[in-house]
Scaffold this active site. Sequence first.
Site, mmCIF file in Angstrom:
data_model
loop_
_atom_site.group_PDB
_atom_site.id
_atom_site.type_symbol
_atom_site.label_atom_id
_atom_site.label_comp_id
_atom_site.label_asym_id
_atom_site.label_seq_id
_atom_site.Cartn_x
_atom_site.Cartn_y
_atom_site.Cartn_z
ATOM 1 N N ASP A 111 38.229 -9.732 -10.096
ATOM 2 C CA ASP A 111 39.418 -10.528 -9.774
ATOM 3 C C ASP A 111 39.070 -11.788 -8.991
ATOM 4 O O ASP A 111 39.967 -12.543 -8.612
ATOM 5 C CB ASP A 111 40.484 -9.694 -9.057
ATOM 6 N N ASP A 158 33.158 -11.082 -9.056
ATOM 7 C CA ASP A 158 32.905 -10.066 -8.033
ATOM 8 C C ASP A 158 32.944 -8.684 -8.686
ATOM 9 O O ASP A 158 33.105 -8.557 -9.903
ATOM 10 C CB ASP A 158 33.882 -10.186 -6.867
ATOM 11 N N ASP A 216 34.966 -6.224 -8.997
ATOM 12 C CA ASP A 216 36.081 -5.710 -9.804
ATOM 13 C C ASP A 216 36.726 -6.774 -10.679
ATOM 14 O O ASP A 216 37.762 -6.529 -11.298
ATOM 15 C CB ASP A 216 37.129 -5.024 -8.925
ATOM 16 N N SER A 243 36.420 -3.886 -4.501
ATOM 17 C CA SER A 243 36.297 -5.300 -4.838
ATOM 18 C C SER A 243 34.919 -5.866 -4.499
ATOM 19 O O SER A 243 33.910 -5.461 -5.066
ATOM 20 C CB SER A 243 37.419 -6.084 -4.142
#
Length: 446
Positions: free
Chosen positions: A246, A242, A244, A103
């Site tokens: 999400d 960010d 990834d 992430s």
Amino acid sequence: MSDKRRYFGTDGVRGKVGQYPITPDFVLKLGWAAGRVLAKQGTKKVIIGKDTRISGYMLESALEAGLAAAGLKATFTGPMPTPAVAYLTQTFRAEAGIVISASHNPYYDNGIKFFSSEGTKLPDDIELAIEAELDKEIECVESAELGKATRLNDAAGRYIEFCKSTFPSELSLAKLKIVVDCANGATYHIAPNVFTELGADVIAMGVTPNGTNINHEVGATDVRALQQRVVEEQADLGLAFDGDGDRIIMVDHLGNKVDGDQIAYIIARDALRRGELKGGVVGTLMTNLGMENGLKQLGIPFVRAAVGDRYVMEKLLEKGWKIGAENSGHVILLDKVTTGDAIVAALQVLASVVGSELSLNELSKGMTLYPQVLENVRFAGQGNPLEAEAVKKAVEEVEADLGSKGRVLLRKSGTEPLIRVMVEGEDGELVQNSALKIAQAVKDNC
């Protein structure tokens, strides 16, 4: 079966690459263990996506080997946002989706997180069953039953069309100039196309991943470059994702940061205006008091969950509500998606901007953020500094100073070796000094 998880944290299994458990041998066995559990449930098909970290190549190979040994078929999407994997898992009727990502963490970290066939985080009992399998010796299925690996070549196009479908068909972004920061992460080849195809004039940054520059001085965790670019380009607003995809943080035309609390507030208020709000809003212990007060003024119910999108989701399902958020930028909209989706959340705010003919700056002024300071203290994991008398004393003194006009929150991070110290209140200088005071006490007792 014990309910104490050894490997799964709040967001899957995560750590520094090359250090246990993020090693090729452990990830291979994790793939096998997950495959053993999931194979009992049906299709024996798994979708695997990743972000742009260099270690993703190594880990997806290890993961696929383990899954194949358990008899599962793996379909690779290549670099793909976490919510895209959740979506594709549903549409392909796969048994599970797996994302290789850490992430918002630096490139040298990585992790493995799982989605159920419904596109939601795995239930606790499935995670515990996987951990139980990890204690066993690997046993391959018969050769004829070994899993195969395939690649899904049109994954990005499928997800782009899905994202666009969540934007009102009667609206267009044709009059907006938007700077889009993809954090050199998984949205780099998707987000700019979504907003361009809906008509926006898009200026893209953070779209040149090299394996080691994910989240580095770009994206939702560091919006300084985006703030500067928005002002320089005289853009209407900026979007920061960010690594990834999400989390979403926005920037208004003046360069002001608009966080997850404000984004959820704007979406909830717009849903209320349209008569489409279902229930209230779920925040977390970190949610700014200003959001809570702003929602109350609108008559919108608000409750807090523990920190982590998993717990926001649990509370949403418990209440039957549709909007949940963390101030860090996780925004969950259950009437449209099954997990936090930064692109979809951004589109709902943009729909409000276009539909109301108000700027992002004007929309975000509906709530007043209290000064909030977050200090992160490195913690090696030995002992519990939160139980130290000096730390308790510092907290008591700060709470006495703040009175009823502020609050203190101390907690261990669920994803990093950190103690997080949050202080919030009306007096900005007092809040800053108080946070530093508690953080120092924590450092002295780590």
